[in-house]
Scaffold this motif. Structure first.
Motif, PDB file in Angstrom:
ATOM      1  N   PHE A 160       0.896  -1.153   0.011  1.00 56.11           N
ATOM      2  CA  PHE A 160      -0.025  -0.011   0.156  1.00 56.11           C
ATOM      3  C   PHE A 160       0.787   1.185  -0.046  1.00 56.11           C
ATOM      4  CE2 PHE A 160      -2.770  -3.153   1.639  1.00 56.11           C
ATOM      5  CZ  PHE A 160      -4.036  -2.956   1.075  1.00 56.11           C
TER       6      PHE A 160
ATOM      7  N   ASP B 117       6.487   1.611  -8.276  1.00 56.95           N
ATOM      8  CA  ASP B 117       5.780   0.262  -8.314  1.00 56.95           C
ATOM      9  C   ASP B 117       6.690  -0.637  -8.991  1.00 56.95           C
ATOM     10  OD1 ASP B 117       3.407   1.325  -7.585  1.00 56.95           O
ATOM     11  OD2 ASP B 117       2.909   2.606  -9.343  1.00 56.95           O
TER      12      ASP B 117
ATOM     13  N   CYS C 118       0.463   6.695  -0.272  1.00 58.54           N
ATOM     14  CA  CYS C 118      -0.306   5.856  -0.306  1.00 58.54           C
ATOM     15  C   CYS C 118      -1.083   5.450  -1.583  1.00 58.54           C
ATOM     16  CB  CYS C 118      -1.452   6.220   0.851  1.00 58.54           C
ATOM     17  SG  CYS C 118      -2.866   4.786   0.955  1.00 58.54           S
ATOM     18  N   SER C 119      -0.949   4.398  -2.083  1.00 55.75           N
ATOM     19  CA  SER C 119      -1.009   3.941  -3.606  1.00 55.75           C
ATOM     20  C   SER C 119      -2.690   3.647  -3.573  1.00 55.75           C
ATOM     21  CB  SER C 119      -0.179   2.887  -3.983  1.00 55.75           C
ATOM     22  OG  SER C 119      -0.283   1.715  -3.275  1.00 55.75           O
ATOM     23  N   LYS C 120      -3.084   2.964  -2.538  1.00 55.60           N
ATOM     24  CA  LYS C 120      -4.662   2.646  -2.729  1.00 55.60           C
ATOM     25  C   LYS C 120      -5.026   2.791  -1.258  1.00 55.60           C
ATOM     26  CE  LYS C 120      -2.572  -1.970  -2.995  1.00 55.60           C
ATOM     27  NZ  LYS C 120      -2.396  -3.258  -3.610  1.00 55.60           N
ATOM     28  N   ASP C 121      -6.409   2.945  -1.171  1.00 54.10           N
ATOM     29  CA  ASP C 121      -7.175   3.069   0.048  1.00 54.10           C
ATOM     30  C   ASP C 121      -6.512   1.918   1.343  1.00 54.10           C
ATOM     31  OD1 ASP C 121      -8.472   5.009  -1.115  1.00 54.10           O
ATOM     32  OD2 ASP C 121     -10.349   4.053  -1.030  1.00 54.10           O
ATOM     33  N   TYR C 122      -6.399   2.309   2.460  1.00 57.12           N
ATOM     34  CA  TYR C 122      -5.796   1.470   3.289  1.00 57.12           C
ATOM     35  C   TYR C 122      -6.310   1.693   4.659  1.00 57.12           C
ATOM     36  CZ  TYR C 122      -2.160  -0.373   6.588  1.00 57.12           C
ATOM     37  OH  TYR C 122      -1.587  -0.858   7.489  1.00 57.12           O
TER      38      TYR C 122
ATOM     39  N   LYS D 152      -6.302   7.252   2.218  1.00 52.16           N
ATOM     40  CA  LYS D 152      -6.845   7.376   0.995  1.00 52.16           C
ATOM     41  C   LYS D 152      -5.705   7.230   0.218  1.00 52.16           C
ATOM     42  CE  LYS D 152     -10.755  10.022   2.300  1.00 52.16           C
ATOM     43  NZ  LYS D 152     -11.691  11.327   2.158  1.00 52.16           N
ATOM     44  N   ALA D 153      -5.873   6.729  -0.961  1.00 49.60           N
ATOM     45  CA  ALA D 153      -4.935   6.954  -1.977  1.00 49.60           C
ATOM     46  C   ALA D 153      -4.651   8.289  -2.448  1.00 49.60           C
ATOM     47  CB  ALA D 153      -5.697   6.115  -3.401  1.00 49.60           C
TER      48      ALA D 153
END
Length: 504
Positions: free
Chosen positions: A100, A125, A376-380, A394-395
């Motif tokens: 994440f 990534d 943060c790359s995606k909601d966590y 949040k992303a």
């Protein structure tokens, strides 16, 4: 009437600018995160921008005021940074739930340059993973061992100059930051770029001058960096880059021409260019020349300033702590006897336990990277050990882990202002709470060049402690950290110390 209209237009423009400058300043209030009121445009970093204190001091003071919060909000200029201060949560986010938080926060927000985009620290990534896998074999102990001989040549040149300055047993006052910057420059030129440079003899050589222009964020370059981070649209409209093209082109030509020449003439040298050539040949990734040049560039960018600061800080601490200095000297004497006339080796450097304790404590107390960032790359959902949700990221959220705060927190390090290498002895180091000591970062994205940095600094300190004592100079700054300004550890009064030759 005209003046009234101009005044109204000016007020309207100021209002629009103010609204834009404070556009994101409701973020923490809306997300239920404690924070301190920011200033327009500069956020909570106003004292740094106004040249009143260094960024590490700003982060440390902020941490100390807010350390009882697991997560607190800091406005880094216009950017809201979620500062995660609980070591257990740092572990979860950087290791267990690393996927994440794979990427760093963009440092240069509107830069479109293959050299910048290709740096390992900037890559994202899967592209980052591929490059990390390609580079990892370069920084093994075996590769460091082959590179060590090149470093030794640079150490000898630096030391010979110091011996000349202290002939006849006279003491010599020296500004350590400038001295070790030249050493760091020559080592990087040799080990990373395959270039023989002597920055003590030719003080304005091209490699040094261009390198200084790249890493020193002052004046015009500081303004460009500030605009890039706060007003990337303005940067695009004006069409400038943080790094001048002629400087980055110099590094590109240097690396690419050297690689081509070596491949054509089958020349082998145990430096980073050679290792990159081999890594490219062995990798299943189709890396471009620009990609490889970028790794040399980040190597320079990361090591040039930090390694000089690191070595200067150790000398300063040895000056302030004569008992530590004497014990380190005794260990160096023992190692010299063990070597029995043979030159210092990489293995010998790694065997000096007290040297390791001294360098570890220096990294703790000085915290050259005040904070580590992640995007943060995606909601966590951050949860505690019982599965309770602590916070919903949040992303796109930018995260900081406050290294300088953790390193100077008395809950983790008793009397943190004191310099005590015993914290890192075999008997004590396992008592350090995990994820409160982060000098080279944390998790899979930690600094890949930590072995290189430690090898350089420990070896130079071995040579210096054998030949010289460190004493206070009349020019020595009383409190270095209070004298630092801006984003780098450059005390206004310098890193002055007096070196006194030992009986030889």
């Amino acid at each position: 009437m005209v003046f009234m209209e101009l005044g109204l237009v000016s007020l309207l423009l100021l209002y629009i600018f103010y609204k834009w400058a404070t556009l994101k300043y409701n973020t923490f209030k809306e997300r239920g995160v404690p924070y301190e009121e920011p200033w327009p445009l500069t956020g909570n970093a106003g004292a740094v921008v106004l040249n009143r204190e260094g960024i590490n001091k700003t982060i440390l003071k902020f941490y100390q005021r807010n350390r009882n919060h697991d997560i607190v909000g800091f406005y880094n200029f216009r950017s809201p940074m979620f500062v995660v201060q609980n070591p257990d949560y740092i572990k979860k986010m950087t290791v267990k739930d690393f996927d994440f938080f794979v990427n760093h926060v963009p440092f240069f927000k509107s830069e479109e340059d293959a050299l910048i985009d290709g740096m390992l620290t900037v890559m994202k990534d899967q592209r980052w993973r591929n490059m990390r896998n390609t580079l990892s074999p370069i920084f093994t102990a075996a590769k460091m061992r082959t590179m060590f001989s090149l470093m030794n040549e640079c150490f000898n040149e630096s030391l010979s100059r110091l011996h000349d300055a202290t002939k006849g047993g006279k003491s010599h006052d020296i500004e350590l930051k400038g001295w070790f910057t030249r050493l760091s420059n020559d080592i990087i030129a040799s080990t990373a770029f395959g270039l023989k440079v002597n920055s003590y003899e030719d003080q304005n050589n091209e490699f040094y001058s261009i390198g200084q222009g790249v890493v020193n964020f002052r004046g015009k370059q500081m303004l460009k960096f500030f605009i890039s981070n706060t007003m990337p649209i303005v940067q695009k409209l004006l069409g400038f880059k943080v790094f001048d093209a002629e400087k980055t082109d110099y590094f590109k030509r240097l690396v690419i021409d050297t690689m081509k020449y070596r491949q054509e003439h089958k020349i082998h040298r145990p430096d980073m260019i050679q290792l990159l050539i081999e890594a490219k040949e062995e990798s299943d990734q189709n890396w471009s020349d620009d990609d490889l040049v970028a790794q040399c560039f980040i190597f320079f960018f990361a090591a040039f300033e930090n390694n000089a600061n690191f070595t200067a800080a150790i000398c300063h601490e040895l000056m302030e702590n004569p008992d530590v200095q004497e014990r380190l000297y005794e260990e160096a004497l023992e190692m010299r006897e063990d070597l029995n006339g043979k030159p210092l080796t990489y293995e010998a450097v790694t065997k000096m336990k007290y040297m390791d304790m001294v360098t570890s404590e220096t990294l703790r107390k000085w915290s050259f990277a005040g904070a580590i960032d992640r995007l943060c790359s995606k909601d966590y959902d951050l949860t505690d050990d019982h599965g309770n949700v602590i916070f919903k990221f949040k992303a796109g959220d930018c995260v900081w882990f406050p290294v300088v705060g953790l390193h100077n927190d008395e809950r983790y390090y008793e009397d943190p202002n004191s310099f005590n290498p015993e914290r890192f002895s075999d008997a004590n180091k396992d008592n350090i709470k995990p994820y409160t000591y982060l000098p080279f970062g944390v998790g899979p994205r930690m600094c890949i060049g930590n072995r290189y940095a430690l090898m350089q600094v420990k070896a130079m300190m071995y040579y210096m402690i054998l030949d010289f004592k460190f004493e206070r100079s009349p020019k020595t700054v009383e409190n270095i950290m209070d004298d630092v300004r801006g984003f780098q550890i450059n005390p206004i009064g310098g890193f002055w110390v007096r070196i006194v030759p030992r009986n030889q």
